[in-house]
Design an enzyme around this catalytic site. Structure first.
Site, PDB file in Angstrom:
ATOM      1  N   ASP A  86     -38.492 117.988 -46.562  1.00 19.81           N
ATOM      2  CA  ASP A  86     -38.209 116.711 -47.229  1.00 19.81           C
ATOM      3  C   ASP A  86     -38.446 116.871 -48.730  1.00 19.81           C
ATOM      4  O   ASP A  86     -39.426 117.490 -49.156  1.00 19.81           O
ATOM      5  CB  ASP A  86     -39.120 115.612 -46.655  1.00 19.81           C
ATOM      6  CG  ASP A  86     -38.614 114.228 -47.005  1.00 19.81           C
ATOM      7  OD1 ASP A  86     -38.215 113.494 -46.086  1.00 19.81           O
ATOM      8  OD2 ASP A  86     -38.606 113.876 -48.213  1.00 19.81           O
ATOM      9  N   ILE A  87     -37.556 116.290 -49.515  1.00 21.39           N
ATOM     10  CA  ILE A  87     -37.633 116.414 -50.972  1.00 21.39           C
ATOM     11  C   ILE A  87     -38.831 115.644 -51.536  1.00 21.39           C
ATOM     12  O   ILE A  87     -39.314 115.946 -52.632  1.00 21.39           O
ATOM     13  CB  ILE A  87     -36.301 115.938 -51.612  1.00 21.39           C
ATOM     14  CG1 ILE A  87     -36.072 116.556 -52.975  1.00 21.39           C
ATOM     15  CG2 ILE A  87     -36.218 114.419 -51.671  1.00 21.39           C
ATOM     16  CD1 ILE A  87     -34.667 116.386 -53.496  1.00 21.39           C
ATOM     17  N   ASN A 136     -36.939 106.681 -38.162  1.00 20.82           N
ATOM     18  CA  ASN A 136     -36.885 105.316 -38.671  1.00 20.82           C
ATOM     19  C   ASN A 136     -35.522 104.700 -38.387  1.00 20.82           C
ATOM     20  O   ASN A 136     -34.509 105.407 -38.391  1.00 20.82           O
ATOM     21  CB  ASN A 136     -37.141 105.319 -40.179  1.00 20.82           C
ATOM     22  CG  ASN A 136     -38.518 105.850 -40.538  1.00 20.82           C
ATOM     23  OD1 ASN A 136     -39.469 105.641 -39.795  1.00 20.82           O
ATOM     24  ND2 ASN A 136     -38.619 106.538 -41.662  1.00 20.82           N
ATOM     25  N   VAL A 190     -31.614 106.971 -45.287  1.00 23.31           N
ATOM     26  CA  VAL A 190     -30.426 107.826 -45.139  1.00 23.31           C
ATOM     27  C   VAL A 190     -29.834 107.549 -43.765  1.00 23.31           C
ATOM     28  O   VAL A 190     -30.513 107.733 -42.738  1.00 23.31           O
ATOM     29  CB  VAL A 190     -30.771 109.320 -45.298  1.00 23.31           C
ATOM     30  CG1 VAL A 190     -29.528 110.173 -45.092  1.00 23.31           C
ATOM     31  CG2 VAL A 190     -31.387 109.597 -46.680  1.00 23.31           C
ATOM     32  N   HIS A 209     -32.395 111.281 -38.231  1.00 25.61           N
ATOM     33  CA  HIS A 209     -33.224 112.457 -38.504  1.00 25.61           C
ATOM     34  C   HIS A 209     -34.618 112.214 -37.980  1.00 25.61           C
ATOM     35  O   HIS A 209     -35.144 111.110 -38.054  1.00 25.61           O
ATOM     36  CB  HIS A 209     -33.274 112.757 -40.006  1.00 25.61           C
ATOM     37  CG  HIS A 209     -33.547 111.560 -40.862  1.00 25.61           C
ATOM     38  ND1 HIS A 209     -32.564 110.630 -41.164  1.00 25.61           N
ATOM     39  CD2 HIS A 209     -34.681 111.118 -41.449  1.00 25.61           C
ATOM     40  CE1 HIS A 209     -33.087 109.678 -41.903  1.00 25.61           C
ATOM     41  NE2 HIS A 209     -34.379 109.936 -42.089  1.00 25.61           N
ATOM     42  N   HIS A 240     -38.462 112.900 -38.671  1.00 20.83           N
ATOM     43  CA  HIS A 240     -39.452 113.359 -39.644  1.00 20.83           C
ATOM     44  C   HIS A 240     -40.505 114.112 -38.833  1.00 20.83           C
ATOM     45  O   HIS A 240     -41.059 113.562 -37.872  1.00 20.83           O
ATOM     46  CB  HIS A 240     -40.151 112.175 -40.323  1.00 20.83           C
ATOM     47  CG  HIS A 240     -39.272 111.347 -41.200  1.00 20.83           C
ATOM     48  ND1 HIS A 240     -39.233 111.506 -42.571  1.00 20.83           N
ATOM     49  CD2 HIS A 240     -38.418 110.339 -40.919  1.00 20.83           C
ATOM     50  CE1 HIS A 240     -38.385 110.626 -43.087  1.00 20.83           C
ATOM     51  NE2 HIS A 240     -37.882 109.899 -42.100  1.00 20.83           N
TER      52      HIS A 240
HETATM   53  P1  5GP Z   1     -35.606 107.817 -44.058  1.00 18.21           P
HETATM   54  O1  5GP Z   1     -36.174 106.989 -45.176  1.00 18.21           O
HETATM   55  O2  5GP Z   1     -34.115 107.553 -43.907  1.00 18.21           O
HETATM   56  O3  5GP Z   1     -36.335 107.711 -42.758  1.00 18.21           O
HETATM   57  O4  5GP Z   1     -35.785 109.315 -44.503  1.00 18.21           O
HETATM   58  C1  5GP Z   1     -34.933 109.946 -45.413  1.00 18.21           C
HETATM   59  C2  5GP Z   1     -35.695 111.099 -45.984  1.00 18.21           C
HETATM   60  O5  5GP Z   1     -34.786 111.950 -46.625  1.00 18.21           O
HETATM   61  C3  5GP Z   1     -36.739 110.690 -47.014  1.00 18.21           C
HETATM   62  O6  5GP Z   1     -38.027 111.106 -46.581  1.00 18.21           O
HETATM   63  C4  5GP Z   1     -36.286 111.395 -48.287  1.00 18.21           C
HETATM   64  O7  5GP Z   1     -37.353 111.883 -49.061  1.00 18.21           O
HETATM   65  C5  5GP Z   1     -35.395 112.498 -47.759  1.00 18.21           C
HETATM   66  N1  5GP Z   1     -34.331 112.890 -48.651  1.00 18.21           N
HETATM   67  C6  5GP Z   1     -33.460 112.055 -49.290  1.00 18.21           C
HETATM   68  N2  5GP Z   1     -32.594 112.763 -50.031  1.00 18.21           N
HETATM   69  C7  5GP Z   1     -32.919 114.073 -49.834  1.00 18.21           C
HETATM   70  C8  5GP Z   1     -32.376 115.298 -50.352  1.00 18.21           C
HETATM   71  O8  5GP Z   1     -31.404 115.328 -51.113  1.00 18.21           O
HETATM   72  N3  5GP Z   1     -32.965 116.455 -49.938  1.00 18.21           N
HETATM   73  C9  5GP Z   1     -34.040 116.455 -49.090  1.00 18.21           C
HETATM   74  N4  5GP Z   1     -34.536 117.648 -48.761  1.00 18.21           N
HETATM   75  N5  5GP Z   1     -34.585 115.332 -48.598  1.00 18.21           N
HETATM   76  C10 5GP Z   1     -34.020 114.152 -48.971  1.00 18.21           C
END
Ligand code: 5GP
Length: 123
Positions: free
Chosen positions: A30-31, A87, A96, A100, A102
């Site tokens: 994760d970024i 989520n 996103v 996915h 986590h």
């Molecule tokens: P969500 O909030 O949808 O459950 O998780 C999306 C995750 O994707 C977040 O933890 C966010 O930090 C990660 N994320 C968003 N954009 C990128 C990216 O471009 N690269 C990586 N490696 N992670 C990303």
């Protein structure tokens, strides 16, 4: 169906620290890590949210958990423990819209996962 940043990571159009890949899935760091280890495990075929998972996605979604367990072994935190979270939509904290897992590890986690927010009436 619109694409997300994860399609670009799958296509290797933008960089990511990929830790695992097979024909069905991809796992990368994760970024914006929320734990010492924070990996994302995604299906290569986009499903927008948990609400969009269908019967014929069983194998694909189950596969994501198998990858999570394998990575936990490989990274050496399977025995200590970890958390796997998916989520869904706004209240679930989804940002996103490509499902996915986590995979979080390296710290003892608390429960419940929300803080200082008043519960809504649901159900
Ligand atoms: P969500 O909030 O949808 O459950 O998780 C999306 C995750 O994707 C977040 O933890 C966010 O930090 C990660 N994320 C968003 N954009 C990128 C990216 O471009 N690269 C990586 N490696 N992670 C990303």
């Amino acid at each position: 169906m619109s694409t997300t940043i994860f399609d670009k990571i799958i296509a290797k159009e933008i960089p990511a620290e990929i830790v695992y890949e097979d024909e069905l899935s991809l796992a990368f760091k994760d970024i914006n890590p929320q734990a010492p280890v924070h990996l994302l495990i995604i299906p290569k075929r986009r499903i927008a949210t948990i609400n969009d998972i269908e019967e014929n996605d069983r194998e694909l979604v189950g596969h994501l958990y198998i990858v999570a367990a394998r990575l936990a072994q490989q990274f050496g935190f399977a025995k200590d423990g970890y958390r796997v979270v998916m989520n869904c939509n706004e209240d679930g904290g989804q940002s996103v819209y490509h499902i996915h897992l986590h995979l979080l590890a390296g710290v003892t986690m608390g429960w419940p996962p929300f803080a200082n927010n008043r519960p809504k009436q649901v159900g």
